[in-house]
Design a protein around this motif. Sequence first.
Motif, PDB file in Angstrom:
ATOM      1  N   GLU A   1     -25.471   6.667 -61.767  1.00 57.45           N
ATOM      2  CA  GLU A   1     -25.012   5.292 -61.557  1.00 57.45           C
ATOM      3  C   GLU A   1     -26.090   4.472 -60.857  1.00 57.45           C
TER       4      GLU A   1
ATOM      5  N   ARG B   1     -22.031  -2.535 -55.818  1.00 57.65           N
ATOM      6  CA  ARG B   1     -20.843  -1.824 -56.295  1.00 57.65           C
ATOM      7  C   ARG B   1     -19.584  -2.677 -56.157  1.00 57.65           C
TER       8      ARG B   1
ATOM      9  N   TYR C   1     -14.899   9.221 -55.301  1.00 55.10           N
ATOM     10  CA  TYR C   1     -16.229   8.607 -55.369  1.00 55.10           C
ATOM     11  C   TYR C   1     -17.053   8.928 -54.124  1.00 55.10           C
TER      12      TYR C   1
ATOM     13  N   TRP D   1     -15.483  -2.039 -62.106  1.00 54.57           N
ATOM     14  CA  TRP D   1     -14.587  -0.941 -61.738  1.00 54.57           C
ATOM     15  C   TRP D   1     -14.132  -1.009 -60.287  1.00 54.57           C
TER      16      TRP D   1
ATOM     17  N   GLU E   1     -11.989   9.435 -59.920  1.00 52.30           N
ATOM     18  CA  GLU E   1     -13.071  10.118 -59.209  1.00 52.30           C
ATOM     19  C   GLU E   1     -12.888   9.985 -57.705  1.00 52.30           C
TER      20      GLU E   1
ATOM     21  N   HIS F   1     -12.864   5.816 -64.060  1.00 56.78           N
ATOM     22  CA  HIS F   1     -13.755   5.721 -65.217  1.00 56.78           C
ATOM     23  C   HIS F   1     -12.921   5.426 -66.459  1.00 56.78           C
TER      24      HIS F   1
ATOM     25  N   GLN G   1     -20.131  19.156 -60.642  1.00 52.26           N
ATOM     26  CA  GLN G   1     -19.020  18.279 -60.962  1.00 52.26           C
ATOM     27  C   GLN G   1     -17.773  19.166 -61.028  1.00 52.26           C
TER      28      GLN G   1
ATOM     29  N   TRP H   1     -13.072   6.684 -50.882  1.00 47.29           N
ATOM     30  CA  TRP H   1     -13.288   5.636 -51.878  1.00 47.29           C
ATOM     31  C   TRP H   1     -13.083   6.273 -53.243  1.00 47.29           C
ATOM     32  N   THR H   2     -12.102   5.812 -53.990  1.00 48.62           N
ATOM     33  CA  THR H   2     -11.844   6.340 -55.327  1.00 48.62           C
ATOM     34  C   THR H   2     -12.398   5.402 -56.387  1.00 48.62           C
ATOM     35  N   LYS H   3     -12.558   5.938 -57.567  1.00 48.65           N
ATOM     36  CA  LYS H   3     -13.086   5.166 -58.695  1.00 48.65           C
ATOM     37  C   LYS H   3     -12.341   5.591 -59.953  1.00 48.65           C
TER      38      LYS H   3
ATOM     39  N   GLN I   1     -26.977   9.306 -50.343  1.00 46.50           N
ATOM     40  CA  GLN I   1     -25.802   8.600 -49.845  1.00 46.50           C
ATOM     41  C   GLN I   1     -25.995   8.027 -48.446  1.00 46.50           C
TER      42      GLN I   1
ATOM     43  N   LEU J   1     -15.042  14.988 -59.076  1.00 43.56           N
ATOM     44  CA  LEU J   1     -15.859  14.691 -57.907  1.00 43.56           C
ATOM     45  C   LEU J   1     -17.181  15.427 -58.053  1.00 43.56           C
TER      46      LEU J   1
END
Length: 322
Positions: free
Chosen positions: A47, A207, A254, A212, A252, A240, A148, A236-238, A196, A289
Amino acid sequence: MSRSPEPGPLSPVQVEVSERLPAAAVGEVRALLEAALAADGVRPVSEESELRLQHGGPVGGADLIVRDDTGTLLGYARLELPPGDPEAEAELVVAPASRRRGVGTALVARLEELAGDRPLRVWAHGELPGSAELARRRGYDRARVLLQMRRPLDGVDPDPRPALPDGVSVVTFRPATDEDAWLRVNARAFASHPEQGRWTRGDLALREAEAWFDPAGFFLAWRETPGGQELLGFHWTKVHPAGDVGDEPIGEVYVLGIDPDAQGMRLGRALTDVGLAHLRASGLSAVLLYVEEENTTAVALYERSGFTRHAIDVSWRREPRR
């Protein structure tokens, strides 16, 4: 019926290097990334690289492209050479129809030239056979492995009501209000993480501007103090969309982080449960994740939460030749 021969090597290709690609070339690269995703079932670059392709990146970064003599785009690479950083990092992708024809080798060779005296790390997403062969042939060693992990959401408690310490509450992120507090805790929680932990206000703003981004899926654990509130951790979720990392939409985890001073308060599990419940309530059937393979404590926590290993990304590292 006889099998058609595979295309042979291309004539020597020219690698173009640019600090920032023009908009038309960015569109071509994005189409190439989508073609590689469709062919391999894994996103070819991170990303972060996609964001820098679209919006530019910090000083030292560069985009590399390879075209054939008709102008068709054959490959792309993103290089990061941060000032003061002792190592260089890159990602690359070759058009599915142009693989095993010298395009990847040309890109890697140019990346090595640009890295100069710095060790070079190159990420291979999904660890596809061709990438491992190329890395070993050029003297790279496996340096990092990113797992993953995935789990279904049908067994998630839709209303977890976690037991929180006295004075602690979980609420959603407030844009234009919570950024500084989040950046501080993120930096502390990921102080030893090479990517990170370095996020800036600009990284966060990019972001927040993405389609998203949804603050309703960004959970913060605050503690009341005599002087106000103190942020202890976050999840923090995401989400897709279909086609992004699979045929179906998928959630995810995230970023999940806990301030070092709040370790031992069981906030990690509480925030995980809240985030997973949110993703289930959004109608998703699964969640993914990413976690460093060497972080055995986190891997064990996620396995106890129902996650299993799904795929890996490998960072290959090469010392400069003296």
